[in-house]
Scaffold this active site. Sequence first.
Site, PDB file in Angstrom:
ATOM      1  N   SER A 137       0.813  -1.214   0.000  1.00  0.00           N
ATOM      2  CA  SER A 137       0.000   0.000   0.000  1.00  0.00           C
ATOM      3  C   SER A 137       0.849   1.268   0.000  1.00  0.00           C
ATOM      4  O   SER A 137       1.907   1.330   0.632  1.00  0.00           O
ATOM      5  CB  SER A 137      -0.866  -0.011   1.262  1.00  0.00           C
ATOM      6  N   GLU A 139       0.148   3.647   1.725  1.00  0.00           N
ATOM      7  CA  GLU A 139       0.201   4.071   3.130  1.00  0.00           C
ATOM      8  C   GLU A 139       1.599   3.855   3.711  1.00  0.00           C
ATOM      9  O   GLU A 139       1.981   4.509   4.682  1.00  0.00           O
ATOM     10  CB  GLU A 139      -0.797   3.264   3.963  1.00  0.00           C
ATOM     11  N   TYR A 161      -1.621  -0.205  10.670  1.00  0.00           N
ATOM     12  CA  TYR A 161      -1.860  -0.839   9.368  1.00  0.00           C
ATOM     13  C   TYR A 161      -0.628  -0.691   8.472  1.00  0.00           C
ATOM     14  O   TYR A 161      -0.145  -1.666   7.886  1.00  0.00           O
ATOM     15  CB  TYR A 161      -3.082  -0.187   8.715  1.00  0.00           C
TER      16      TYR A 161
HETATM   17  P1  NAP Z   1     -11.366  -4.675   1.432  1.00  0.00           P
HETATM   18  O1  NAP Z   1     -12.477  -4.344   0.508  1.00  0.00           O
HETATM   19  O2  NAP Z   1     -11.369  -4.154   2.827  1.00  0.00           O
HETATM   20  O3  NAP Z   1     -11.290  -6.277   1.496  1.00  0.00           O
HETATM   21  C1  NAP Z   1     -10.481  -6.925   2.438  1.00  0.00           C
HETATM   22  C2  NAP Z   1     -10.691  -8.415   2.305  1.00  0.00           C
HETATM   23  O4  NAP Z   1      -9.899  -9.077   3.298  1.00  0.00           O
HETATM   24  C3  NAP Z   1     -12.137  -8.881   2.555  1.00  0.00           C
HETATM   25  O5  NAP Z   1     -12.410  -9.962   1.702  1.00  0.00           O
HETATM   26  C4  NAP Z   1     -12.084  -9.348   3.998  1.00  0.00           C
HETATM   27  O6  NAP Z   1     -13.068 -10.295   4.311  1.00  0.00           O
HETATM   28  C5  NAP Z   1     -10.709  -9.984   4.005  1.00  0.00           C
HETATM   29  N1  NAP Z   1     -10.173 -10.183   5.355  1.00  0.00           N
HETATM   30  C6  NAP Z   1     -10.157  -9.318   6.398  1.00  0.00           C
HETATM   31  N2  NAP Z   1      -9.566  -9.885   7.462  1.00  0.00           N
HETATM   32  C7  NAP Z   1      -9.192 -11.128   7.076  1.00  0.00           C
HETATM   33  C8  NAP Z   1      -8.565 -12.213   7.732  1.00  0.00           C
HETATM   34  N3  NAP Z   1      -8.175 -12.131   9.006  1.00  0.00           N
HETATM   35  N4  NAP Z   1      -8.352 -13.360   7.050  1.00  0.00           N
HETATM   36  C9  NAP Z   1      -8.741 -13.461   5.749  1.00  0.00           C
HETATM   37  N5  NAP Z   1      -9.354 -12.479   5.072  1.00  0.00           N
HETATM   38  C10 NAP Z   1      -9.573 -11.329   5.731  1.00  0.00           C
HETATM   39  O7  NAP Z   1      -9.966  -4.268   0.800  1.00  0.00           O
HETATM   40  P2  NAP Z   1      -9.607  -3.909  -0.728  1.00  0.00           P
HETATM   41  O8  NAP Z   1      -9.828  -2.462  -0.934  1.00  0.00           O
HETATM   42  O9  NAP Z   1     -10.221  -4.892  -1.613  1.00  0.00           O
HETATM   43  O10 NAP Z   1      -8.026  -4.106  -0.702  1.00  0.00           O
HETATM   44  C11 NAP Z   1      -7.426  -5.369  -1.013  1.00  0.00           C
HETATM   45  C12 NAP Z   1      -6.034  -5.417  -0.423  1.00  0.00           C
HETATM   46  O11 NAP Z   1      -5.244  -4.371  -0.964  1.00  0.00           O
HETATM   47  C13 NAP Z   1      -5.964  -5.241   1.085  1.00  0.00           C
HETATM   48  O12 NAP Z   1      -4.892  -6.020   1.566  1.00  0.00           O
HETATM   49  C14 NAP Z   1      -5.645  -3.766   1.260  1.00  0.00           C
HETATM   50  O13 NAP Z   1      -5.000  -3.565   2.504  1.00  0.00           O
HETATM   51  C15 NAP Z   1      -4.753  -3.529   0.081  1.00  0.00           C
HETATM   52  N6  NAP Z   1      -4.747  -2.184  -0.490  1.00  0.00           N
HETATM   53  C16 NAP Z   1      -5.919  -1.572  -0.819  1.00  0.00           C
HETATM   54  C17 NAP Z   1      -5.890  -0.327  -1.436  1.00  0.00           C
HETATM   55  C18 NAP Z   1      -7.148   0.384  -1.840  1.00  0.00           C
HETATM   56  O14 NAP Z   1      -7.074   1.594  -2.105  1.00  0.00           O
HETATM   57  N7  NAP Z   1      -8.272  -0.306  -1.970  1.00  0.00           N
HETATM   58  C19 NAP Z   1      -4.643   0.303  -1.694  1.00  0.00           C
HETATM   59  C20 NAP Z   1      -3.476  -0.380  -1.346  1.00  0.00           C
HETATM   60  C21 NAP Z   1      -3.538  -1.622  -0.761  1.00  0.00           C
HETATM   61  P3  NAP Z   1     -14.565  -9.853   4.807  1.00  0.00           P
HETATM   62  O15 NAP Z   1     -15.321  -9.521   3.543  1.00  0.00           O
HETATM   63  O16 NAP Z   1     -15.056 -11.068   5.489  1.00  0.00           O
HETATM   64  O17 NAP Z   1     -14.376  -8.658   5.690  1.00  0.00           O
HETATM   65  O1  G4F Z   2     -10.665   6.583   2.464  1.00  0.00           O
HETATM   66  P1  G4F Z   2      -9.678   6.476   3.560  1.00  0.00           P
HETATM   67  O2  G4F Z   2     -10.115   5.798   4.808  1.00  0.00           O
HETATM   68  O3  G4F Z   2      -8.401   5.769   2.926  1.00  0.00           O
HETATM   69  P2  G4F Z   2      -6.879   5.681   3.380  1.00  0.00           P
HETATM   70  O4  G4F Z   2      -6.699   5.957   4.814  1.00  0.00           O
HETATM   71  O5  G4F Z   2      -6.100   6.510   2.425  1.00  0.00           O
HETATM   72  O6  G4F Z   2      -6.566   4.128   3.164  1.00  0.00           O
HETATM   73  C1  G4F Z   2      -6.994   3.446   1.988  1.00  0.00           C
HETATM   74  O7  G4F Z   2      -5.998   3.543   0.999  1.00  0.00           O
HETATM   75  C2  G4F Z   2      -4.747   2.919   1.347  1.00  0.00           C
HETATM   76  C3  G4F Z   2      -3.790   3.160   0.169  1.00  0.00           C
HETATM   77  O8  G4F Z   2      -3.073   4.344   0.391  1.00  0.00           O
HETATM   78  C4  G4F Z   2      -4.992   1.450   1.580  1.00  0.00           C
HETATM   79  F1  G4F Z   2      -3.819   0.827   1.858  1.00  0.00           F
HETATM   80  C5  G4F Z   2      -5.971   1.277   2.717  1.00  0.00           C
HETATM   81  O9  G4F Z   2      -6.241  -0.114   2.891  1.00  0.00           O
HETATM   82  C6  G4F Z   2      -7.266   1.996   2.369  1.00  0.00           C
HETATM   83  O10 G4F Z   2      -7.846   1.334   1.259  1.00  0.00           O
HETATM   84  O11 G4F Z   2      -9.138   7.916   3.965  1.00  0.00           O
HETATM   85  C7  G4F Z   2      -8.612   8.808   2.996  1.00  0.00           C
HETATM   86  C8  G4F Z   2      -8.424  10.180   3.623  1.00  0.00           C
HETATM   87  C9  G4F Z   2      -7.652  10.174   4.954  1.00  0.00           C
HETATM   88  O12 G4F Z   2      -6.748  11.226   4.942  1.00  0.00           O
HETATM   89  C10 G4F Z   2      -8.714  10.420   6.018  1.00  0.00           C
HETATM   90  O13 G4F Z   2      -8.246  11.094   7.167  1.00  0.00           O
HETATM   91  O14 G4F Z   2      -9.722  10.705   3.937  1.00  0.00           O
HETATM   92  C11 G4F Z   2      -9.675  11.291   5.224  1.00  0.00           C
HETATM   93  N1  G4F Z   2     -11.037  11.332   5.783  1.00  0.00           N
HETATM   94  C12 G4F Z   2     -11.704  12.465   6.119  1.00  0.00           C
HETATM   95  N2  G4F Z   2     -12.903  12.154   6.633  1.00  0.00           N
HETATM   96  C13 G4F Z   2     -11.812  10.279   6.072  1.00  0.00           C
HETATM   97  C14 G4F Z   2     -13.001  10.800   6.615  1.00  0.00           C
HETATM   98  N3  G4F Z   2     -11.612   8.944   5.909  1.00  0.00           N
HETATM   99  C15 G4F Z   2     -12.627   8.112   6.279  1.00  0.00           C
HETATM  100  N4  G4F Z   2     -12.463   6.773   6.122  1.00  0.00           N
HETATM  101  N5  G4F Z   2     -13.789   8.585   6.841  1.00  0.00           N
HETATM  102  C16 G4F Z   2     -14.020   9.926   7.020  1.00  0.00           C
HETATM  103  O15 G4F Z   2     -15.068  10.318   7.524  1.00  0.00           O
END
Ligand code: NAP
Ligand code: G4F
Length: 356
Positions: A137, A139, A161
Site C-alpha cells: 500500500s 500508506e 496498518y
Molecule cells: P477490502 O475491501 O477491505 O477487502 C479486504 C478483504 O480481506 C475482505 O475480503 C475481507 O473479508 C478480508 N479479510 C479481512 N480480514 C481477514 C482475515 N483475518 N483473514 C482473511 N481475510 C480477511 O480491501 P480492498 O480495498 O479490496 O483491498 C485489497 C487489499 O489491498 C488489502 O490487503 C488492502 O490492505 C490492500 N490495499 C488496498 C488499497 C485500496 O485503495 N483499496 C490500496 C493499497 C492496498 P470480509 O469480507 O469477510 O471482511
Molecule cells: O478513504 P480512507 O479511509 O483511505 P486511506 O486511509 O487513504 O486508506 C486506503 O488507501 C490505502 C492506500 O493508500 C490502503 F492501503 C488502505 O487499505 C485503504 O484502502 O481515507 C482517505 C483520507 C484520509 O486522509 C482520512 O483522514 O480521507 C480522510 N477522511 C476524512 N474524513 C476520512 C473521513 N476517511 C474516512 N475513512 N472517513 C471519514 O469520515
Amino acid sequence: MSQTKIAIITGITGQDGSYLSEFLLSQNYEVHGIIRRTSTFNTDRIDHMYVDPHSPDAKLFLHYGDLTDGTTLRRILEEVKPIEIYNLGSQSHVRVSFDSPEYTVDSVGMGTLRLLEAVRDYQQRTGIEVKFYQAGSSEMFGKVQAVPQSETTPFYPRSPYACAKVYAHWQTINYRESYDLFACNGILFNHESPRRGETFVTRKITRAVARIVAGQQKKLFLGNLDAKRDWGYAKDYVKAMWLMLQQDRPDDYVVATGETHSIKDFLELAFSHVNLDWQDYVAFDERYLRPTEVDLLIGDPAKSEEKLGWKRSVDFPGLVQLMVNADLAAVGISNGNQDGSEDFAVMNRSSAATVD
Ligand code: NAP
Ligand code: G4F
C-alpha cells in the site's frame, strides 16, 4: 490440451478480490477464494460469479479460512495446488487499525508470513512454482520522503496498518531472495469503485450524495478534508496485479495515476455532479481524525507503465461520476448516464454463494 490455470485469492469478498476474480475468470482461470465464516452473508461482491460447485461450469470455489489461521491456509494450498496466489486479505481500514492494532498486525503482517511459509514449504517439497502477489500500500510511504513516490522512495509508515504492510513487504522480498520464490509486491495507491467499502472516504461521500438527493440523509460528517490522495479505479488496478505475475522475473511495482486531489476536490466534483454545493451538507466530526495523518500521496507509475504495459482507463472526474451514478442507481435514481450500473446490479443481488 493446456493445463487449467489455478489461482487462490485471500480477501476474495473485498473490493479488489471481486474485480480480480472477474478478471481471472475472463482469462480462463479456476479461482479459489478464501472466505471468513460470518453469521451473515459476506459474499455480495462475488455472488454474480458463483455457480453451484457441483456444476461442470463451476470455475469459482470458496474455502473457509482466515489469515490468522496458518493450518487452514496450508491445507487449502495442498488441496488446491495453485500456480498463483494473490494475498489481498487484510483489516484494511487505517483509522480502525489504531483501535485494533493487534488484530490488524496479526492479519496483515503475520498473515502474510503464514502464507509465505506455507508457499515455501509447498514449493520445496513438490518442486512446483507458486507465484505470490502481496497487496502492498501507498500508506507505507506515510510521512512522505519524496514527491512523487516511486519504488525507491523510503517508507515512513504512520499507522499500525502501514507498519504491518511494511513488514509484509519486506518479508515478501526476503522470501524471494532467501528461497527463490516468485514473489512480487504491488505498492498500490488508493483505488476506488462502486464496490468500495462504505466507510472509506470516497464511497462515504458518493453514498451520502445519493442519499441526500433521495431525501434519506441530511448531513455528512467527515474528518480531515485537506489530505491528498492519488485515486484510481479498482478495476484497472487488479490487472496490474496479474501482470506482475506474468513477467519473467519477480519484482516490486508502484501502481498509481500520478495525480493527487484533496478530499475537498472529491466533495466538489461529487456534489456538483447532482447540482449541489457540498458546503451546505458537510459537517466536521473529530471521531474521523487519526492520531497521525498521511497528508499527501502521489505515485509515480512509470515503472508499471514501462515494464508491465499497464495504463489506467478512468481519470479522476470519471471515477467520481461513475461512483455517484452507481450510488444514485442504488437509491432508485437514474442519472441518465449508466456508468457504474453494472456494479449496482452486482451489489444488489442477494447472497447466494456458500461453502458446503
Ligand atoms: P477490502 O475491501 O477491505 O477487502 C479486504 C478483504 O480481506 C475482505 O475480503 C475481507 O473479508 C478480508 N479479510 C479481512 N480480514 C481477514 C482475515 N483475518 N483473514 C482473511 N481475510 C480477511 O480491501 P480492498 O480495498 O479490496 O483491498 C485489497 C487489499 O489491498 C488489502 O490487503 C488492502 O490492505 C490492500 N490495499 C488496498 C488499497 C485500496 O485503495 N483499496 C490500496 C493499497 C492496498 P470480509 O469480507 O469477510 O471482511
Ligand atoms: O478513504 P480512507 O479511509 O483511505 P486511506 O486511509 O487513504 O486508506 C486506503 O488507501 C490505502 C492506500 O493508500 C490502503 F492501503 C488502505 O487499505 C485503504 O484502502 O481515507 C482517505 C483520507 C484520509 O486522509 C482520512 O483522514 O480521507 C480522510 N477522511 C476524512 N474524513 C476520512 C473521513 N476517511 C474516512 N475513512 N472517513 C471519514 O469520515
